[in-house]
Design a protein around this motif. Structure first.
Motif, PDB file in Angstrom:
ATOM      1  N   ASN A  49      40.437  39.081  35.117  1.00 17.26           N
ATOM      2  CA  ASN A  49      39.382  39.606  35.756  1.00 17.26           C
ATOM      3  C   ASN A  49      39.000  38.750  36.817  1.00 17.26           C
ATOM      4  O   ASN A  49      39.260  37.782  37.074  1.00 17.26           O
ATOM      5  CB  ASN A  49      37.852  39.711  34.858  1.00 17.26           C
ATOM      6  CG  ASN A  49      38.034  40.937  33.928  1.00 17.26           C
ATOM      7  OD1 ASN A  49      39.056  41.810  33.845  1.00 17.26           O
ATOM      8  ND2 ASN A  49      36.751  41.351  33.569  1.00 17.26           N
ATOM      9  N   GLU A  50      38.268  39.392  38.014  1.00 14.51           N
ATOM     10  CA  GLU A  50      37.706  38.771  39.156  1.00 14.51           C
ATOM     11  C   GLU A  50      36.862  37.695  38.664  1.00 14.51           C
ATOM     12  O   GLU A  50      36.035  37.813  37.672  1.00 14.51           O
ATOM     13  CB  GLU A  50      36.945  39.843  39.725  1.00 14.51           C
ATOM     14  CG  GLU A  50      36.058  38.996  41.035  1.00 14.51           C
ATOM     15  CD  GLU A  50      35.012  39.935  41.603  1.00 14.51           C
ATOM     16  OE1 GLU A  50      34.112  39.537  42.609  1.00 14.51           O
ATOM     17  OE2 GLU A  50      35.091  41.175  41.370  1.00 14.51           O
ATOM     18  N   ARG A  51      36.819  36.586  39.255  1.00 13.32           N
ATOM     19  CA  ARG A  51      35.910  35.397  38.846  1.00 13.32           C
ATOM     20  C   ARG A  51      35.928  34.134  39.755  1.00 13.32           C
ATOM     21  O   ARG A  51      36.879  34.254  40.838  1.00 13.32           O
ATOM     22  CB  ARG A  51      36.639  34.688  37.620  1.00 13.32           C
ATOM     23  CG  ARG A  51      38.256  34.161  37.510  1.00 13.32           C
ATOM     24  CD  ARG A  51      39.029  34.215  36.414  1.00 13.32           C
ATOM     25  NE  ARG A  51      40.161  33.799  36.478  1.00 13.32           N
ATOM     26  CZ  ARG A  51      41.530  34.297  36.932  1.00 13.32           C
ATOM     27  NH1 ARG A  51      41.095  35.563  37.159  1.00 13.32           N
ATOM     28  NH2 ARG A  51      42.594  33.841  36.637  1.00 13.32           N
ATOM     29  N   ALA A  52      35.163  33.338  39.569  1.00 17.94           N
ATOM     30  CA  ALA A  52      35.037  32.261  40.550  1.00 17.94           C
ATOM     31  C   ALA A  52      35.093  30.771  39.537  1.00 17.94           C
ATOM     32  O   ALA A  52      34.709  30.886  38.459  1.00 17.94           O
ATOM     33  CB  ALA A  52      33.754  32.157  41.187  1.00 17.94           C
ATOM     34  N   VAL A  53      35.788  29.817  40.118  1.00 20.46           N
ATOM     35  CA  VAL A  53      35.788  28.527  39.458  1.00 20.46           C
ATOM     36  C   VAL A  53      34.806  27.427  40.379  1.00 20.46           C
ATOM     37  O   VAL A  53      35.000  27.121  41.360  1.00 20.46           O
ATOM     38  CB  VAL A  53      37.304  27.830  39.375  1.00 20.46           C
ATOM     39  CG1 VAL A  53      36.908  26.778  38.654  1.00 20.46           C
ATOM     40  CG2 VAL A  53      38.113  28.840  38.797  1.00 20.46           C
ATOM     41  N   ILE A  54      33.804  27.114  39.831  1.00 24.98           N
ATOM     42  CA  ILE A  54      32.833  26.497  40.269  1.00 24.98           C
ATOM     43  C   ILE A  54      33.062  24.758  39.944  1.00 24.98           C
ATOM     44  O   ILE A  54      32.949  24.579  38.626  1.00 24.98           O
ATOM     45  CB  ILE A  54      31.227  26.628  40.193  1.00 24.98           C
ATOM     46  CG1 ILE A  54      31.133  28.006  40.566  1.00 24.98           C
ATOM     47  CG2 ILE A  54      30.400  25.940  40.982  1.00 24.98           C
ATOM     48  CD1 ILE A  54      29.647  28.834  40.264  1.00 24.98           C
ATOM     49  N   ALA A  55      33.368  24.098  40.575  1.00 26.34           N
ATOM     50  CA  ALA A  55      33.864  22.556  40.204  1.00 26.34           C
ATOM     51  C   ALA A  55      32.728  21.717  40.454  1.00 26.34           C
ATOM     52  O   ALA A  55      32.321  21.912  41.863  1.00 26.34           O
ATOM     53  CB  ALA A  55      35.157  22.105  40.673  1.00 26.34           C
TER      54      ALA A  55
END
Length: 286
Positions: free
Chosen positions: A187-193
């Protein structure tokens, strides 16, 4: 038994729910829903909000407003001041959002579970390696359609980078998780580090979009557009946020996966099926 309970009983049957929410052009339906939800004309607004209230049964007691301009306005509603107090204990990493806790526990040799019996590789979720989390802890947080959809900083931290990963829009409920392998990795996603301000520990927040989720919006990253509008990319950041400060929102319910390195432990009561609110103790720092 009420009409609502009869309908919900039918719609929540795994086979019916999976067919209704996944056997259609998922991404097209999601974009259509995103556009529809923003229409303020009462001919659209009134029935769409009525259907949402009927099926999602949202709790609006703490909403700052209860008269909404559109379905989108209802989904992304703000709350009254003090409605989500965050655990102020320095050793506590708080939940960034209201949620039902899904799978949670240890990341084992770089793998974690979406449901019992179905695991996936952390590197697939992140679309890259993250060795410092390969033996860490994780909590999967599922937001339903009626929940408060904004998410907040789980600790005082600095966001160092956001990576947007385009993808599909599978439903993220139990029916789909039991049937679709590596669903979160598709799925569409974001990785916030981010890095905790006091201890220096790294953490990752991974908001995952789903069917009918019009998008993920982050207040601190880029130009304020939906993340998908800029395509796949990495956004460098150096943004300091205090514990509980708002980070962004889902434009519908979806999932947030929280990852912490080795040494973090789940807080008391964090287990599959638990209902929690933003600010509730999620993990304990080493």
């Amino acid at each position: 038994m009420t009409v609502r309970h009869r309908l919900m009983g039918l719609l929540l049957r795994d086979d019916v729910n999976f067919a209704l929410t996944n056997r259609l052009p998922r991404r097209s339906a999601t974009r259509w829903m995103g556009n529809l939800s923003k229409i303020e004309n009462p001919l659209v607004r009134v029935p769409s909000i009525a259907l949402w209230r009927f099926f999602a049964d949202p709790d609006l007691d703490q909403a700052r407003e209860t008269r909404f301009r559109s379905l989108h306005h209802a989904f992304t509603r703000d709350l009254m001041d003090g409605a989500r107090p965050f655990d102020s204990t320095p050793k506590i990493l708080a939940s960034p959002c209201d949620a039902i806790v899904g799978t949670c526990g240890r990341v084992e040799a770089g793998r974690l579970y979406q449901v019992k019996g179905r695991d996936y590789a952390l590197c697939d979720l992140l679309d890259g390696e993250a060795d410092e989390f390969a033996e860490g802890s994780f909590v999967t947080l599922r937001l339903t359609a009626g929940m408060y959809h904004r998410f907040h900083a789980p600790h005082a931290l600095t966001v160092e980078q956001v990576r947007y990963i385009p993808g599909d829009a599978w439903n993220v409920n139990r029916a789909a998780l039991n049937r679709v392998e590596r669903l979160y990795c598709r799925n569409e996603r974001a990785v916030i580090a981010a890095r905790l301000a006091a201890s220096g520990h790294p953490i990752l927040l991974v908001p995952v979009a789903a069917i009918l989720v019009a998008g993920i919006r982050l207040h601190f990253a880029g130009d304020g557009r939906l993340l998908r509008d800029g395509g796949a990319r990495t956004i460098p950041c150096d943004t300091r946020l205090e514990k509980g400060e708002e980070m962004g929102w889902f434009e519908h319910g979806s999932t947030m996966i929280v990852l912490a390195p080795h040494g973090f432990a789940l807080a008391d009561g964090i287990e599959d099926g638990a209902r929690i609110r933003a600010g509730h103790a999620l993990m304990r720092l080493p």
